[in-house]
Enzyme design. Structure first.
Site: not given
Ligand code: PGA
Length: 260
Positions: A11, A13, A97, A99, A169, A175, A216
Site C-alpha cells: 500500500n 499510500k 483502511h 487511515e 491491522e 507505521g 510495521s
Molecule cells: P506499515 O503500514 O507497514 O507502514 O505499518 C501498513 C498499512 O497501513 O497497511
C-alpha cells in the site's frame, strides 16, 4: 488444513506520483523473481495507476487501488472513482483502511457499501479491520474486530465472500515500527476474523478466505508472522516503498510457502 495461497500487498499510500511510481515498479519487476505461487499486489495512488499498470503488465504482479467510491457506476460525485471505472484493469481494492476510517470518517456502513461496489464489478476486495490502542488497552479487540468483520460482509453472498481478503491491522502498529506479537495477531486472525466468517458463512468460505496481517512488517519480522497458522500474507505500507525491502519480504514468504 486448507493450504491457502499467500498474498502480499504493498500500500503505497500518498507516496509515489507517476514518475516515482514507474521507477519503483520498474525496480520491483527487476528485483523480484517469483519462486513460489504467491499473489503480489501493489496499490499506487490513483494518478500513478495507469503508468504503473503498464510496467507490471504480464509480470504476474497485480494492480490494486487504495480506495473506491460506494456508488459503483458513474454520477455527479466530484473527485471520486468508481468500481466500474477500475474494473477490467485493476485486480484488487483496499477498503476500510484505518487511515480512511479515521481521516475521512468512513463508518462500518460506508465500508460495507464499498465492499459491495467492488465485488459487484468483480474486483477482489481487501477489507481492513483492526482496533485502536485505546480499544486494545481496554480489552475490546475481540468486540471491535468482530463488529467490523460482520458489518463489512453484511449482504455479501458466499461466492462473493470468496473474492475477499481480510487485512488485520491493529492501528497502533501501523507505521510505528511496533508490530504486534505474531501469536497474538494469529489469535485475532484465527478466532475473531476467521471465527466470525465461520459463523456467517460456514467452513468452506472461512477456510478459504485469506487473512493478512499489517502493521510495521519488514523483511526481518515477516517470517514470524507468515509462520502462523491463520496469517496468509501481509499488507505492507512503509516497506513497500523500497523495491529491495519489498522483494526481500516476497522472497521470504515464497520460501516459506515452498518449505511448508
Ligand atoms: P506499515 O503500514 O507497514 O507502514 O505499518 C501498513 C498499512 O497501513 O497497511
Amino acid at each position: 488444513m486448507t493450504k491457502r495461497k499467500p498474498i502480499v500487498a504493498g500500500n503505497w499510500k500518498m507516496f509515489m506520483g507517476p514518475e516515482a511510481g514507474v521507477e519503483l515498479s520498474n525496480r520491483l519487476v527487476h528485483t523480484y523473481k517469483s519462486i513460489a505461487p504467491l499473489d503480489v499486489v501493489i496499490c499506487p495512488p490513483f494518478v500513478s495507476m495507469t503508468e504503473v499498470g503498464r510496467v507490471i503488465e504480464g509480470t504476474g504482479i497485480c494492480l490494486g487501488s487504495q480506495n473506491i467510491f460506494w456508488e459503483s457506476n458513474e454520477g455527479a460525485y466530484t473527485g471520486e472513482v468508481s468500481a466500474q471505472m477500475l474494473s477490467g484493469w485493476c485486480d484488487y481494492v483496499i477498503v476500510g483502511h484505518s487511515e480512511r476510517r479515521h481521516n475521512f470518517n468512513e463508518t462500518d456502513a460506508i465500508v460495507n457499501k464499498k465492499v459491495q461496489a467492488g465485488l459487484h464489478y468483480g474486483i477482489n476486495v481487501i477489507i481492513c479491520v483492526g482496533e485502536s490502542f485505546a480499544e486494545n488497552s481496554a480489552g475490546n479487540t475481540k468486540d471491535v474486530v468482530e463488529r467490523q468483520v460482520r458489518a463489512a460482509y453484511r449482504g455479501v453472498g458466499h461466492q462473493e465472500a470468496l473474492q475477499t481478503v481480510v487485512a488485520y491491522e491493529p492501528i497502533w502498529a501501523i507505521g510505528t515500527g511496533q508490530a504486534s506479537t505474531p501469536t497474538v495477531a494469529n489469535k485475532v486472525c484465527a478466532e475473531y476474523v476467521r471465527g466470525t466468517l465461520d459463523n456467517m458463512y460456514g467452513h468452506e468460505v472461512s477456510s478459504s478466505v485469506r487473512i493478512q496481517y499489517g502493521g510495521s512488517i519488514n523483511s526481518k519480522n515477516i517470517l514470524d508472522f507468515i509462520e502462523q497458522s491463520d496469517i496468509d500474507g501481509a499488507l505492507i505500507g512503509g516497506a513497500s516503498l523500497s523495491a529491495e525491502d519489498f522483494s526481500d519480504i516476497l522472497n521470504s514468504v515464497g520460501r516459506h510457502y515452498l518449505s511448508d
